[in-house]
Design an enzyme around this catalytic site. Structure first.
Site, PDB file in Angstrom:
ATOM      1  N   ASP A 271       0.851  -1.186   0.000  1.00  0.00           N
ATOM      2  CA  ASP A 271       0.000   0.000   0.000  1.00  0.00           C
ATOM      3  C   ASP A 271       0.894   1.247   0.000  1.00  0.00           C
ATOM      4  OD1 ASP A 271      -2.982   0.989   0.536  1.00  0.00           O
ATOM      5  OD2 ASP A 271      -1.749   2.012   2.028  1.00  0.00           O
TER       6      ASP A 271
ATOM      7  N   TYR B 165      -1.780  11.351   2.180  1.00  0.00           N
ATOM      8  CA  TYR B 165      -2.730  11.636   1.105  1.00  0.00           C
ATOM      9  C   TYR B 165      -2.775  13.131   0.800  1.00  0.00           C
ATOM     10  CZ  TYR B 165      -4.376   6.869   1.797  1.00  0.00           C
ATOM     11  OH  TYR B 165      -4.460   5.507   1.886  1.00  0.00           O
TER      12      TYR B 165
ATOM     13  N   HIS C 260      -6.751  -6.761  -1.040  1.00  0.00           N
ATOM     14  CA  HIS C 260      -5.732  -5.727  -0.853  1.00  0.00           C
ATOM     15  C   HIS C 260      -4.757  -6.102   0.252  1.00  0.00           C
ATOM     16  CE1 HIS C 260      -4.088  -1.653  -0.752  1.00  0.00           C
ATOM     17  NE2 HIS C 260      -4.240  -1.657   0.557  1.00  0.00           N
TER      18      HIS C 260
END
Length: 286
Positions: free
Chosen positions: A100, A207, A262
Site C-alpha cells: 500500500d 494523502y 488488498h
C-alpha cells in the site's frame, strides 16, 4: 524468537522499529492505516530463513515521530527516510518490501536511491506512473473516494476516531477475504498505534501531501530485480496499475494471488512468505 523493539534516529526523525533475526537486511514498509504489526506473519519466516527483518512505523505512524508540517510528508522525504534507515541500521543496502503506501514509498526509493537497494518486492501498490494516470479517471476515484475526503481539514481524523476507531476495527475484521486474517489482538495493536498523539493527522498527511505537494521528478527506470505480488480481490485499486511497462522496470516479475484481497500478506501469508523467500534467496550468499 522474540521481537526486538527500538527507536532508530535517522536524522530528521526517529523511527520506532520492530526487528527479528540476523543476516541480510529486509525492510518491511507498512501501508495505511497500519503499523509494523502488519508484518507479524512475515517477520518470523524471514528470520527463520536467515534474514534480518526490520519493520518500522513510518514517520507519522505509531510510536515514530510525527512532524507537523505537510512538507514533511512529501514522497521525496519518505523515500529518503528509507535510505537513511538502511544506513542507520549499519547496512550498505537492503531488500525492501512495501505494501500500500509502504509500496508507493518503496517504488520511489528504488528509483531515487538504487545504491541502497538489493531487491524490491511490492504488495498491492501500483507503480507511481500508473497511479498518476489512474488518479484522473472516474472509476479510480469511485474505488478510493477517501483520497479526496482526506484533503478536508480535521474531518477525516474525526471520522477515523469516531466510536473508538470503529471504522478501523470494521475494516480489518471484514475487508480481508480470509476469515480471521487479522485477529482481535492484531486489530487492537493497529488501533493502539492510531491512538498515539498526532498519529491520525500523520497518517492522513500522506494523502494530503500526495495532492497538495506532488513530486515533479521524472520517473527513472529501476534496474534492480522487482517482484510485484498482487491480491486480485483488490477493491481499492485497479490491477492495471500493477502492470508497469518493462521499460520502467526491466526485471519485473508479476505474481497474482487470485484468492487474496488488498491485504494480500494477511490473506495468504504462507504464499507471500514463500514468494518473498524464493525471491530474496536468489541474491543471498551461499
Amino acid at each position: 524468537m522474540d521481537v526486538l523493539h527500538r527507536t532508530v534516529d535517522i536524522g530528521e526523525v526517529r523511527l520506532h522499529c520492530a526487528e527479528m533475526g540476523q543476516g541480510p537486511l529486509v525492510l518491511l514498509l507498512h501501508g495505511f492505516p497500519e503499523c509494523w504489526v502488519t508484518w507479524r506473519n512475515q517477520m518470523p519466516a524471514l528470520a527463520a530463513a536467515g534474514f534480518r527483518a526490520v519493520a518500522p512505523d513510518l514517520r507519522g505512524y505509531g510510536k515514530s515521530d510525527k512532524p507537523a508540517a505537510l512538507d514533511a510528508y512529501r514522497v521525496e522525504v519518505l523515500a529518503r527516510d528509507v535510505a537513511r534507515l538502511i544506513e542507520a541500521l549499519g547496512a550498505e543496502r537492503s531488500h525492501v518490501v512495501g505494501h500500500d503506501w509502504g509500496g508507493a514509498v518503496a517504488w520511489f526509493f528504488a528509483m531515487w536511491h538504487p545504491e541502497r537497494l538489493d531487491r524490491l518486492s511490492i504488495l498491492n501498490a501500483p507503480h507511481p506512473s500508473q497511479t498518476r494516470r489512474a488518479a484522473r479517471t472516474p472509476r479510480q476515484i469511485l474505488r478510493a473516494p477517501h483520497v479526496l475526503l482526506f484533503q478536508i481539514p480535521w474531518l477525516p481524523e474525526a471520522l477515523l476516531r469516531m466510536g473508538d476507531f470503529v471504522l478501523l476495527r470494521r475494516l480489518f475484521r471484514y475487508d480481508p477475504r480470509r476469515r480471521g486474517a487479522y485477529s482481535d489482538e492484531d486489530i487492537e495493536q493497529i488501533v493502539a498505534a492510531a491512538r498515539e498523539p498526532g498519529a491520525l493527522t500523520g497518517m492522513v498527511a500522506y494523502y494530503r501531501a500526495m495532492l497538495q505537494r506532488p513530486t515533479h521528478t521524472l520517473w527513472k527506470p529501476i534496474s534492480r530485480p522487482v517482484q510485484v505480488i498482487w491480491g486480485e480481490q483488490e477493491r481499492f485499486l485497479w490491477r492495471e496499475g500493477a502492470e508497469v511497462g518493462r521499460g520502467r522496470v526491466p526485471g519485473l516479475r508479476f505474481a497474482p494471488l487470485p484468492e487474496a484481497s488488498h491485504w494480500v500478506h494477511a490473506d495468504a501469508p504462507e504464499k507471500v512468505n514463500a514468494l518473498l523467500l524464493d525471491f530474496f534467496r536468489e541474491s543471498k550468499p551461499r
